[in-house]
Design a protein around this motif. Sequence first.
Motif, PDB file in Angstrom:
ATOM      1  N   HIS A 166       0.806  -1.204   0.067  1.00 15.20           N
ATOM      2  CA  HIS A 166       0.125   0.002   0.025  1.00 15.20           C
ATOM      3  C   HIS A 166       0.777   1.273   0.073  1.00 15.20           C
ATOM      4  O   HIS A 166       0.334   2.483  -0.271  1.00 15.20           O
ATOM      5  CB  HIS A 166      -0.923  -0.002   1.292  1.00 15.20           C
ATOM      6  CG  HIS A 166      -0.214  -0.002   2.516  1.00 15.20           C
ATOM      7  ND1 HIS A 166       0.248  -1.241   3.096  1.00 15.20           N
ATOM      8  CD2 HIS A 166      -0.015   0.897   3.419  1.00 15.20           C
ATOM      9  CE1 HIS A 166       0.581  -1.032   4.225  1.00 15.20           C
ATOM     10  NE2 HIS A 166       0.690   0.337   4.511  1.00 15.20           N
TER      11      HIS A 166
ATOM     12  N   VAL B 176      -4.677   5.074  -0.817  1.00 12.65           N
ATOM     13  CA  VAL B 176      -4.716   3.628  -0.329  1.00 12.65           C
ATOM     14  C   VAL B 176      -6.196   3.298  -0.234  1.00 12.65           C
ATOM     15  O   VAL B 176      -6.792   2.424  -0.667  1.00 12.65           O
ATOM     16  CB  VAL B 176      -4.148   3.424   1.104  1.00 12.65           C
ATOM     17  CG1 VAL B 176      -4.483   2.343   1.568  1.00 12.65           C
ATOM     18  CG2 VAL B 176      -2.613   3.549   0.781  1.00 12.65           C
TER      19      VAL B 176
ATOM     20  N   GLU C  39      -9.519  -0.872   1.063  1.00 14.56           N
ATOM     21  CA  GLU C  39      -7.941  -0.350   0.868  1.00 14.56           C
ATOM     22  C   GLU C  39      -6.969  -1.309  -0.144  1.00 14.56           C
ATOM     23  O   GLU C  39      -6.907  -2.543   0.345  1.00 14.56           O
ATOM     24  CB  GLU C  39      -7.262  -0.493   2.412  1.00 14.56           C
ATOM     25  CG  GLU C  39      -8.127   0.595   3.151  1.00 14.56           C
ATOM     26  CD  GLU C  39      -7.610   0.668   4.701  1.00 14.56           C
ATOM     27  OE1 GLU C  39      -7.567   1.677   5.546  1.00 14.56           O
ATOM     28  OE2 GLU C  39      -7.344  -0.378   5.201  1.00 14.56           O
TER      29      GLU C  39
ATOM     30  N   GLU D 160       2.970   7.862   1.365  1.00 11.48           N
ATOM     31  CA  GLU D 160       1.929   7.326   2.439  1.00 11.48           C
ATOM     32  C   GLU D 160       2.089   7.361   3.798  1.00 11.48           C
ATOM     33  O   GLU D 160       1.330   7.800   4.659  1.00 11.48           O
ATOM     34  CB  GLU D 160       1.541   5.793   1.805  1.00 11.48           C
ATOM     35  CG  GLU D 160       0.510   5.373   2.293  1.00 11.48           C
ATOM     36  CD  GLU D 160       0.471   4.889   3.641  1.00 11.48           C
ATOM     37  OE1 GLU D 160      -0.739   4.791   4.317  1.00 11.48           O
ATOM     38  OE2 GLU D 160       1.691   4.381   4.110  1.00 11.48           O
TER      39      GLU D 160
END
Length: 351
Positions: free
Chosen positions: A64, A89, A115, A151
């Motif tokens: 992710h 995500v 997700e 992220e």
Amino acid sequence: MKAITVLPGTPASVQLDDRPEPQAAANMLLVQAVALGVCGTDREIISGAYGWAPPGKDRLILGHESLGRVLEAPAGSGFSQGDLVVGIVRRPDPVPCPSCAVGEWDMCRNGQYTEHGIKSIDGFGAERYRLEPDYTVKVDPALGMLGVLLEPATILAKAWDHIDRIGGRTRSWSPRTVLVTGAGPVGLLAALMGRQRGLEIHVLDLADTGPKPDLVRDLGGTYHARTLADDFAPDVIIECTGALPVLVDVMKRVGSDGIVCLTGVSSSGHPLPFDFGNFNRHAVLNNTVTFGSVNANRAHYEAGAAALAKADRQWLSRMITRRVPLSHWHEAFERRPEDIKVILQFESDAA
């Protein structure tokens, strides 16, 4: 193409598979993977602790924390071939709940979100994948491979956003000190953003050697190995470990009018002796706030990208302690003593 997949709920089922190329889609970007960040969530999914495959499939493509390069972009999308990008995500639930309906899927109320690489959507651990332009964020090209840190940076961008909002409950609140517990990637990025806000930085971690102390000191912060002075009461605490003894300490340590943000997830079933009455007394008489924060929406991705773009590149690069080529992919998921951030490189020659 190659993709890293796992059978959710089955320990040690992770493997490098051959997968078909992404299907053509006129309104989506085609992205070539550049790098994939590895974190504790990935390792927990590999352990079989949780994870959900897409509907109708047995296996989930893992990953992710993405960084990719646009290969194809539809006209009018705002993206061009060669752009460095990161995929958002989380996707809003299909109902949608009131939060998802206004683009705040990080605050989803009914739990029906999905997700990438975690829950019901394939992740970014594949050589190529498709992304919707609305769920794609451009990365400053000067960051190069360091864009893979976006992220995790979004988690802290959200944390600081909510700290600022809570602090605005009073016109007199003017924080000076922040304590970050845990000097992993999330903790170091929390400290970086605190420094960018002009705060005095303190970071607590178990390590007394290795790169972590120097990274904190080079931010101009104070590094604390294992212990803190009894009378240290910071204005803001960002807890990034999920370790129960640390949680107990920080919730009663924060200063008057202070704010504690919990970002680390604890395991259950481990009761600790805790004087809740004393905590309640401290919280009430000192107007403190403790809150939890997880995930991020598009605004936080953009704020995280801006924070990384302002940061010192050399300092950021020292956070990445291992770069693993796809040919040795399994090594990326191993825990090693001095790891901070481990990334899996799909492009060996990327900047």
